[in-house]
Structures are given as structure tokens and as C-alpha cells.
Enzyme design. Structure first.
Site, PDB file in Angstrom:
ATOM      1  CE  LYS A  77      -3.964   1.776   2.434  1.00  0.00           C
ATOM      2  NZ  LYS A  77      -4.984   1.895   3.739  1.00  0.00           N
ATOM      3  CB  SER A 157      -8.057   3.691   2.611  1.00  0.00           C
ATOM      4  OG  SER A 157      -7.294   3.285   3.364  1.00  0.00           O
ATOM      5  CB  SER A 181      -8.618   0.890   5.444  1.00  0.00           C
ATOM      6  OG  SER A 181      -9.074   2.274   5.236  1.00  0.00           O
TER       7      SER A 181
HETATM    8  N1  GLN Z   1     -13.415   4.727   5.541  1.00  0.00           N
HETATM    9  C1  GLN Z   1     -12.850   5.050   6.790  1.00  0.00           C
HETATM   10  C2  GLN Z   1     -12.237   6.406   6.794  1.00  0.00           C
HETATM   11  O1  GLN Z   1     -12.500   6.818   5.988  1.00  0.00           O
HETATM   12  C3  GLN Z   1     -11.841   3.986   7.437  1.00  0.00           C
HETATM   13  C4  GLN Z   1     -10.397   4.310   6.672  1.00  0.00           C
HETATM   14  C5  GLN Z   1      -9.434   3.475   6.939  1.00  0.00           C
HETATM   15  O2  GLN Z   1      -9.478   2.386   7.838  1.00  0.00           O
HETATM   16  N2  GLN Z   1      -8.272   4.094   6.997  1.00  0.00           N
HETATM   17  O3  GLN Z   1     -11.910   6.900   7.718  1.00  0.00           O
END
Ligand code: GLN
Length: 493
Positions: A77, A157, A181
Site C-alpha cells: 500500500k 481505503s 480499510s
Molecule cells: N472509511 C474509513 C475512513 O474513511 C476508514 C478508513 C481506514 O480504515 N483507513 O476513515
């Protein structure tokens, strides 16, 4: 096909000299060359370096000195700093940032012989649930609704990580999970992923979103693959003050543990409005599988679940607004000049951050501001403690919890986007475990009537990853999820 294998199979194949690490890496590079223009999973492909790493892996294998991941091609990532390799966080503000150091987690993977194929796409600074917030464009989910070519999101994400694994452009990937995410994109792309306990993997060298929630973890094609990769990623790191000094158990061995006598909790609050009936049915199916495997099913309650989303969307932006203050155009990253220092900051941040990141910075700054700190941030912290306490109370009675991972299957680009809050609702089942710091494993359990993967989630006690691997493996056997996405190496485009 070399790209169709699991890591467990490749580890054996390499040692039995059925193929070389160079062949294995080249097969994945070919898959990337064929598919990435369309799927957009990779922001940066490091094919030459990967082939060099693979050649070195072949020498190690020949010498009989090959650690666990020798020659296994992975996607990283683009939130993990990689020495000498551009690391963008999918943001314009870090578009040309080349870190002079390696994150601890990626250094651990390299120590164990992994080959890095490149850096994969994400929502900018990991903020999002659809990988639609990347400065480098959206990622296409390799899965399609039956008979349709609609562009579906891979989740977020870690959308690039999930799509790369599902489309066979990597054998496994690293992800990070702040509020879901790893788990939600795994569910949308029909793969497996685990968010370990907070403190299990070092955060050092991972670009920070919300420091009290961020946790790295593996995404892969099977529970055992995730166990092998986590084994390497995890461990104490004195460079991260919240990393926990606790031995890393043998996760792979845990995959074969018996479930006899285990108690599985079903939290009633996860029967939430908006839960698709198909996911509810898969959840029931999961309950039946675990019963058959010898588990006792217990109904439990986590009464503060309903405050999870509201408090997460106070705490995460608050920490983000503070973490992102460092991107000011002065020391590194993009700079847009201005007549004064204030103007330089404003111009740099105005041009460098995307809309969602700006929204989070605004929310975070607001909830931390003098007049509102007590009303929002402090109160959210108190509720967070109650959410944690809920989990500790039920883990006195049960060993593990079974829930859905996300309320729906992957949605289309354009759906769920009328307003930002609608997107936040996607995280309803993943956020509570992040708030409590407990581990969560997501795995595919069935297909929707439209042919899309549906995921289930297992939540465990702090440092109870072994239990998750044991229960997850049993569920994986029962589910026997062998479906493959339309867009994949060797598939039909
Ligand atoms: N969708 C969540 C957010 O936008 C989680 C994102 C994540 O886990 N990095 O904060």
C-alpha cells in the site's frame, strides 16, 4: 498458472524447484502489464527491482537459506514508506516524495525474503471507503455484476491492495486499517484480510492518518496466507511507542486448531438497518458452519455500537488534522509559493490536498477547537472507552464474535455519494473494533444474487489473532469460496 496460486502453494513450489522466484515474479509483472491500465491498482510498479529481488531469492533458495517469504511477490500500500521508492499516500502533496527510510513493517517483509512488485493505490491518506479519493484516480473492482460491465469500487481505503490480490497482480498485499480499510475492501473483492490488535504491527514509517487507530495488516487469498504474512509483519518495535512487546505466536500453526467447545458471540446490534438481506443470509450460514464445527453460539449485546460511527468520525478527523499539519510545503512534499509564509501554507495545502482530506481537516480542527473540545472530542473519547468496555464484557463470555463485514456488496462509482455521510455509513461494522483496538478478520463467505462476493467478519480479544486464524480457517473450509473475478490474470477482459 503461477499467478493463480496461494502463497502456501508458492512457498512449497519454490522449495521443490517446480518454478523459480524469477518466473513467479515475472508472471505477476506480466499480469500487471496486462491489467493495470484498466484496474489502476498500482501507482508505482517497481518491476526491475522486483526481478532483481527475485533473482536474489533464487540464490537463497538454492543455498537452502530461505526465510518464510523468500521469492513471494507482494504489493505494498502506498502509505508505507519504502526507501528510495516514491511514496505518495495517493496525495498530490506527496506526489514526488521519495522516503530515505523503510517502514518497519516493509523492512520485516524484506528481511523474510518478500519481493515487492510496487506501491498500490488507496484513498488519499487512507481516508475513504471506495478508493474514489485518490489523486491518482479510482481503482476498478475486478468483480462485475452478472452480465454487466458497471464500474464497481474495490472498497477503501486499501482498494489497490484488494484489487491487486483479487486480480492476481500480487500474491498478497499490505494494507492499513483505521476504521475498516483492510476488512471492507477485502469483503468487496472476495479476499481475506486481518486488522491485528492495535500495537501488534509497528506504525513506524507508515504515513499517519489517525495514530490511535491506525494498524497495518495483510490481505491475501486465504486465511493461512494472511497468517504467514502477518507472522513477518508483526513484532515489537522500539521506534513506535505504542508497539507492544509481546512475542509473535505461530499464526500458521493456529490455522489448524480445533474449534471444539469454542463460544461464538452474535452481537444483536449488528442486525442494523440497511443490512442487505443477502448478507444477513450469509451471516446465518456462517453461524450454521460454526455450529457444525463444534462451536456454541451465544447471543450477545454490545450496547454502545450505535455510537461507533459518530465517535469515530470525531476522533479520526481530530487526529488527522493534527497529523496532517506537517504538510506545509516547507520541509518536503509539494510547495506552492506565496507572498507571505501564511500564503505559502494556504497555497500549498489548498493545491496539495483533495476535497475529502480538506473536509476531515476542517472537521478535526473544529472538534479540537477551544470551545468545542469538551463537547465533541473529549466526549467521544469517553464513549470510545464504553465501546471498548462492551467488547471486554462480551469476551468474558465468548471467545470470538461473528458479524458481517460491510452492510452491502461492492457498490458502483456514483452510488453512495450523494453526500459524504452516506459513504461513512459503510464503516458501521468495522469501526467499533478499531475504536476498541481489537483484532478483526474478514473473509469471503458467499456470493450475492448479482454474483458479487459477500464477507463475514470475526472479532477477537486483544492479541487473540490465533483464535481468529483458527475460526477463520474452519469457516473458509466450510464456505469453500472458489469463485473468481472477471478481471484477473488469464481471465477474459
Ligand atoms: N472509511 C474509513 C475512513 O474513511 C476508514 C478508513 C481506514 O480504515 N483507513 O476513515
Amino acid at each position: 498458472m503461477l499467478t493463480g496460486m496461494k502463497i502456501t502453494e508458492a512457498v512449497d513450489g519454490l522449495r521443490q524447484k517446480k518454478f523459480s522466484a524469477e518466473e513467479l515474479t515475472k508472471a505477476h509483472v506480466n499480469a500487471i502489464n496486462t491489467l493495470n491500465d484498466r484496474i489502476n491498482a498500482y501507482i508505482t510498479v517497481t518491476a526491475d527491482a522486483a526481478i532483481e529481488q527475485a533473482k536474489a531469492a533464487d540464490q537463497k533458495l538454492a543455498a537452502g537459506d530461505a526465510p518464510a517469504l523468500t521469492g513471494i511477490p507482494l504489493a505494498i500500500k502506498d502509505l508505507f514508506c519504502t526507501k528510495g521508492v516514491k511514496t505518495t499516500a495517493a496525495s498530490r502533496i506527496l506526489e514526488n516524495f521519495v522516503p530515505p527510510y523503510e517502514s518497519t513493517v516493509t523492512a520485516n517483509l524484506l528481511r523474510d525474503g518478500a519481493v515487492f512488485l510496487g506501491k498500490v493505490n488507496l484513498d488519499e491518506f487512507a481516508m475513504g471507503s471506495g478508493n474514489l479519493n485518490s489523486a491518482f484516480g479510482a481503482v476498478e473492482n475486478p468483480w462485475k455484476r452478472q452480465g454487466e460491465d458497471t464500474f464497481l469500487v474495490p472498497g477503501g481505503s486499501s482498494g489497490g491492495s484488494a484489487a491487486a490480490v483479487a486480480a492476481q497482480m500480487a500474491m498478497g498485499a499490505t494494507g492499513t486499517d483505521t476504521g475498516g480499510s483492510i476488512r471492507q475492501p477485502a469483503a468487496y473483492c472476495g479476499i481475506t484480510g486481518i486488522k491485528p490488535t492495535y500495537g501488534r504491527c509497528s506504525r513506524w514509517g507508515i504515513i499517519a492518518y489517525a495514530s490511535s487507530l491506525d494498524q497495518a495488516g495483510p490481505m491475501g487469498k486465504s486465511v493461512e496466507d494472511c497468517a504467514i504474512v502477518l507472522q513477518s509483519m508483526a513484532g515489537f518495535d522500539p521506534k513506535d511507542s505504542t508497539s507492544v512487546d509481546k512475542e509473535v505466536p505461530d499464526y500458521r500453526a493456529a490455522c489448524n486448531r480445533s474449534l471444539k467447545g469454542m463460544k461464538v458471540g452474535i452481537p444483536m446490534e449488528y442486525r442494523a438497518p440497511g443490512l442487505s438481506p443477502e448478507i444477513e443470509a450469509v451471516w446465518q450460514q456462517g453461524i450454521n458452519w460454526l455450529k457444525e464445527a463444534g462451536c456454541e453460539i451465544v447471543d450477545v449485546s454490545l450496547p454502545h455500537t450505535k455510537y461507533g460511527l459518530a465517535t469515530y468520525y470525531i476522533i479520526a478527523p481530530a487526529e488527522a488534522s493534527s497529523n496532517l499539519a506537517r504538510y506545509d510545503g516547507v520541509r518536503y512534499g509539494r510547495r506552492v509559493e506565496g507572498a507571505s509564509l501564511d500564503e505559502l501554507y494556504a497555497n500549498t495545502r489548498g493545491a496539495g490536498f483533495g476535497d475529502e482530506v480538506k473536509r476531515r481537516i476542517l472537521m478535526g480542527t473544529y472538534v479540537l477547537s477551544a470551545g468545542y473540545y469538551d463537547a465533541y472530542y473529549l466526549r467521544a473519547q469517553k464513549v470510545r472507552k464504553l465501546i471498548y468496555q462492551d467488547f471486554m464484557n462480551v469476551f468474558d463470555k465468548v471467545d470470538v464474535l461473528l458479524t458481517p463485514t460491510a452492510p452491502t456488496a461492492a457498490f458502483a462509482k456514483g452510488e453512495n455519494q450523494e453526500d459524504p455521510v452516506q459513504m461513512y455509513l459503510n464503516d458501521i461494522f468495522t469501526v467499533p473494533a478499531s475504536m476498541a483496538g481489537v483484532p478483526g478478520l474478514a473473509l469471503p463467505a458467499g456470493l450475492s444474487s448479482q454474483g458479487l462476493p459477500l464477507g463475514l467478519q470475526l472479532l477477537g480479544r486483544p492479541f487473540g489473532e490465533e483464535t481468529l486464524f483458527a475460526v477463520g480457517s474452519a469457516m473458509e473450509k466450510a464456505a469453500n469460496f472458489t469463485h473468481k473475478p472477471t478481471l484477473r490474470a488469464g481471465g477474459s477482459l
